[in-house]
Design an enzyme around this catalytic site. Structure first.
Site, short mmCIF file in Angstrom:
data_model
loop_
_atom_site.label_atom_id
_atom_site.label_comp_id
_atom_site.label_asym_id
_atom_site.label_seq_id
_atom_site.Cartn_x
_atom_site.Cartn_y
_atom_site.Cartn_z
N ASN A 1 46.96 46.92 12.10
CA ASN A 1 47.11 48.35 12.39
C ASN A 1 46.60 49.20 11.23
O ASN A 1 45.92 50.21 11.42
CB ASN A 1 48.59 48.69 12.63
CG ASN A 1 49.12 48.18 13.94
OD1 ASN A 1 48.36 47.75 14.82
ND2 ASN A 1 50.43 48.21 14.10
N ARG B 1 39.04 49.06 29.20
CA ARG B 1 39.02 47.81 28.44
C ARG B 1 39.32 46.68 29.40
O ARG B 1 40.15 46.83 30.30
CB ARG B 1 40.07 47.79 27.33
CG ARG B 1 39.96 48.86 26.27
CD ARG B 1 40.93 48.61 25.13
NE ARG B 1 41.17 49.80 24.34
CZ ARG B 1 40.38 50.23 23.36
NH1 ARG B 1 39.29 49.55 23.08
NH2 ARG B 1 40.68 51.33 22.68
N HIS C 1 39.74 57.61 30.67
CA HIS C 1 40.83 56.73 30.26
C HIS C 1 41.75 56.42 31.44
O HIS C 1 42.66 55.59 31.34
CB HIS C 1 41.61 57.41 29.13
CG HIS C 1 42.61 56.55 28.44
ND1 HIS C 1 43.98 56.75 28.55
CD2 HIS C 1 42.46 55.47 27.64
CE1 HIS C 1 44.62 55.84 27.83
NE2 HIS C 1 43.73 55.05 27.27
N TYR D 1 51.89 43.70 26.83
CA TYR D 1 52.11 45.14 26.89
C TYR D 1 53.03 45.46 28.06
O TYR D 1 52.86 44.92 29.15
CB TYR D 1 50.79 45.90 27.13
CG TYR D 1 49.85 45.98 25.95
CD1 TYR D 1 49.91 45.07 24.90
CD2 TYR D 1 48.87 46.96 25.90
CE1 TYR D 1 49.03 45.15 23.84
CE2 TYR D 1 47.97 47.04 24.84
CZ TYR D 1 48.06 46.13 23.81
OH TYR D 1 47.19 46.21 22.76
N ARG E 1 56.87 55.44 21.25
CA ARG E 1 56.67 54.24 20.45
C ARG E 1 56.04 54.55 19.09
O ARG E 1 56.44 54.02 18.07
CB ARG E 1 55.76 53.25 21.20
CG ARG E 1 55.63 51.90 20.48
CD ARG E 1 54.45 51.10 21.00
NE ARG E 1 53.19 51.54 20.44
CZ ARG E 1 52.07 51.68 21.13
NH1 ARG E 1 52.05 51.45 22.42
NH2 ARG E 1 50.96 52.07 20.54
N HIS F 1 53.97 50.37 26.24
CA HIS F 1 52.69 51.03 26.49
C HIS F 1 52.73 51.98 27.69
O HIS F 1 51.86 52.82 27.83
CB HIS F 1 51.61 49.95 26.71
CG HIS F 1 50.21 50.47 26.66
ND1 HIS F 1 49.43 50.60 27.78
CD2 HIS F 1 49.45 50.88 25.62
CE1 HIS F 1 48.24 51.06 27.44
NE2 HIS F 1 48.22 51.25 26.13
#
Length: 736
Positions: free
Chosen positions: A67, A393, A453, A486, A582, A610
């Site tokens: 990260n 993705r 997205h 996720y 989160r 997520h």
């Protein structure tokens, strides 16, 4: 001024200034970058959580390091670019780019130091568990002989010794490149020479030595340690005077020209430029001689404040490779996702299951295979005439891509929106786009200025002389691998209104036809912000008129100033606001007179939270069957609301509505074992169950309880609401 001073000033302002003054000034916001670093601190804290098996703790440490790498590649790179360009515009919380960079470097220094300290402790725990990390001095003669043989056959052929002199200039080192720097002297005459050995990127960092056959002990050595043992093989005739490892991070932001005739070629060129981005961080083994370090630093044109001395291991993101050792007793017990029972009831016919009733699939507790199955069945069903799909993705060898290709080859009309701007997946997405085009899929790339997205699939099927539209929309990517770890929601429906809305979204993406007549969904950058603000302000109005008013929001990041200010206004009006965020949260909770009624928590645990869920009491409080409940691909950030195509989808079916609101959201709010409470200064503290209250783990709960939209009858006695009421009754009985 350091971060503690800034926090102290902000706390003092919160104590002495009227709420109206705080509400009007930048003090009402937490700095975005520092909030992200607080989030990564929470991830790091899981590596010291004694309830986790040791290899899972190593994994959390590795995640926190990875990260941090990405944070430097993107966020720090962007701030440095602002400083280079002389930009002094302040962030919403009132800091200039230079001030932000100073606070970031201070916080990162502490975070990186703690990572090394935790790693030293974890090495001891690993050793106690039978996993030993060896230095060169720790190996036996027999092991050294084995390492030498392994080095000569499996490592030596991949290494290139690089002497540095006028005939051999300093080579290009890629981002995240791990390199050994050397000071050498020729044996014959003592002539000095600097040299480099770049560690190959495509082999494992950790070498497992053969066991003794008597026990489970695992003995491991790093690639760089093994290489250091046999440097003489690479530089015969020289001896080593000094050495040390270093690793660099380069600016990984893509610069895209607004005018472009061929978007794919434009991105290919931009990706080549990115590989040679400027160095923004250089990590150096503290044992490297200063003269050698200065030589490397100058060659890489790294500034002094970009050089970080590391007393420990470099490239901690690669520690996750240690979890590959065959020690299942040191990992979480494997979890096998359930398959939705209703799909099984229909013999695997996903369309029949959706026709019966809308379906929410809760990943990773319920298998992502049902999403793959939806597209595979569509590809093979002779009654399906068209498929439309967004791809942001996906995985290597993606079954989603294969299903779309299969459908096109079968003669169906298939359209795929492939987003080229998905960060760090740009090259993979270009590859998928070309594969799909070869199969006959109509591939589009959306907007140059906007990222697409939204997670959306649309299937048109001929049924009984007319066309029926089935859609899938979700909160997560079409990625079977990440769907195992996720937490996300997949929503399947044949609702004709939502089908028409989805078709309009695709028309917007493929033909720039702005969807002014969308009925139930909301779409950014057109109506999503407006819809969210209308709901927040609606709850504010309910509170002002004495009606029940409540807002529950779950997301990954809360950054947008307009949304935050609307939530502050709701709090001041008396709306009860519960937020599950989160990651980044720029809202200050619990400030008297500003956000008294806002509570923020963050859940960090086995699975990565997520999903985005947005719930509004609608004048009835929460939870309520009359509440407005949505799922979305969008977080509450300016980029999601203004610079991306996102979808906000309402949960209209009563069972789906109940599952999302009364099962999933209630369970997230009830969690105490994996939750952190965010404090007004931006830091957080681990939550604990109240006295007399049974601890609740949201991940464990969903691993052991079925969902409402499968069949869910067994849930009735163990729903989070039922558990909450039971606990309240017990507390009431104890107090009486």
């Amino acid at each position: 001024m350091d971060s503690e001073q800034v926090i102290a000033i902000e706390e003092k302002k919160g104590e002495t200034e009227p709420a109206s003054m705080i509400a009007a000034g930048p003090e009402r916001f937490i700095n975005r970058e520092l909030s992200w670093l607080h989030f990564n601190r929470r991830v790091l804290e899981e590596s010291v959580n004694p309830h986790h098996p040791v290899l899972e703790r190593v994994r959390f440490l590795s995640i926190s390091a990875n990260n941090l790498d990405e944070f430097f590649m993107v966020r720090v790179a962007g701030i440095k670019a602002q400083i280079r360009e002389g930009i002094t515009e302040r962030s919403p919380d009132g800091l200039t780019p230079s001030e932000q960079l100073g606070l970031i470097n201070e916080a990162v220094s502490k975070l990186a130091s703690d990572q090394q300290s935790i790693w030293r402790d974890l090495r001891g725990v690993l050793a106690d568990s039978g996993i030993l990390l060896l230095d060169g001095k720790d190996v036996t003669k027999a092991e050294r002989a084995w390492i030498e043989d392994h080095f000569l056959h499996n490592i030596f052929p991949l290494l290139t010794p690089l002497a540095i002199d006028p005939a051999h200039p300093f080579p290009f080192i890629p981002s995240l490149g791990f390199t050994i720097g050397l000071q050498l002297a020729r044996v014959s005459d003592g002539r000095p020479m600097n040299a480099l050995i770049r560690m190959p990127a495509r082999i494992d960092r950790f070498i497992r030595l053969p066991g003794n056959g008597r026990d489970q002990t695992v003995r491991v050595m790093t690639l760089e340690q093994a290489t250091s043992l046999f440097i003489g093989r690479l530089f015969p005739g020289y001896h080593v005077k000094g050495q040390g490892s270093f690793r660099i991070i380069r600016d990984s932001e893509l610069e895209i020209e607004e005018e472009a005739e061929d978007l794919v070629r434009l991105f290919e060129t931009a990706l080549k430029r990115r590989r040679r981005g400027s160095v923004i961080r250089m990590e150096v083994d503290s044992s490297m001689p200063e003269e050698l370090r200065v030589f490397v630093q100058r060659a890489l044109t790294a500034a002094d404040d970009e050089v970080f001395l590391v007393d420990g291991v470099l490239a901690m993101n690669e520690l996750s490779q240690l979890t590959r050792v065959d020690r299942p007793d040191l990992e979480f017990v494997p979890y096998v996702p359930r398959h939705p029972e209703r799909v099984r009831d229909h013999g695997g016919d996903i369309f029949a299951a959706i026709r019966q009733k809308d379906l929410i699939v809760h990943h990773p507790y319920e298998s992502f295979d049902v999403v793959v199955q939806f597209l595979q069945q569509a590809a093979r069903d002779p009654d399906v005439v068209a498929i439309k799909q967004t791809l942001y993705r996906t995985s290597n060898n993606s079954p989603i891509v294969r299903a779309l290709a299969e459908a096109a080859e079968a003669g169906k009309s298939v359209t795929a929106l492939v987003e080229l701007k998905a960060r760090f997946d740009e090259e993979a997405n270009i590859r998928w786009a070309r594969d799909l085009e070869r199969a006959g899929v109509q591939v589009v790339y959306g907007f140059l200025q906007l990222k697409t997205h939204a997670k959306l699939s649309l299937v048109v099927r001929r049924e009984g002389g007319s066309l029926t539209t089935y859609i899938h929309t979700g909160t997560g990517n079409y990625h079977p691998v990440t769907a195992r770890i996720y937490t996300d929601l997949s929503y399947f429906t044949s609702d004709p209104i939502l089908g028409r809305d989805a078709a309009r979204v695709f028309n917007y993406i493929t033909g720039y036809a702005e969807p002014s007549d969308i009925e139930k969904m909301a779409v950014s950058p057109i109506t999503l912000r407006k819809t969210m603000l209308e709901h927040i302000r609606g709850e504010t109005a309910f509170a002002k008129h004495g009606k029940p008013a409540a807002i529950w929001l779950k997301m990954n990041a809360l950054v947008d100033p307009e949304i935050i200010d609307a939530l502050y206004e709701a709090s001041r009006a008396g709306v009860s606001v519960e937020l599950v965020v989160r990651g980044i949260c720029c809202l200050r909770p619990g400030v008297p007179g500003l956000s008294d009624n806002i509570r923020v928590k963050s859940i960090i645990g086995r699975f990565l939270e997520h999903g985005r869920i947005y719930c509004f009491g609608n004048g009835y409080g929460l939870p309520s069957a009359k509440a407005a409940v949505y799922i979305s691909s969008a977080d509450m950030m300016p980029r999601n609301l203004d610079r991306r195509v996102e979808v906000l989808c309402p949960m209209l079916n009563p069972t789906v509505h109940q599952q999302v609101l009364e099962q999933i959201m209630v369970a997230n709010l009830k969690d105490t074992e994996q939750s952190w409470r965010l404090l007004p200064d931006g830091s957080s503290t681990r939550m604990k169950a109240a006295k007399g209250e049974e601890p609740f783990n949201v991940h464990n709960y969903f691993m052991t309880n079925p969902s409402l939209s499968g069949r869910g009858k067994s849930l009735q006695e163990s729903s989070p609401r039922r558990l909450t009421r039971r606990a309240e009754r017990q507390q009431s009985q104890q107090s009486s």
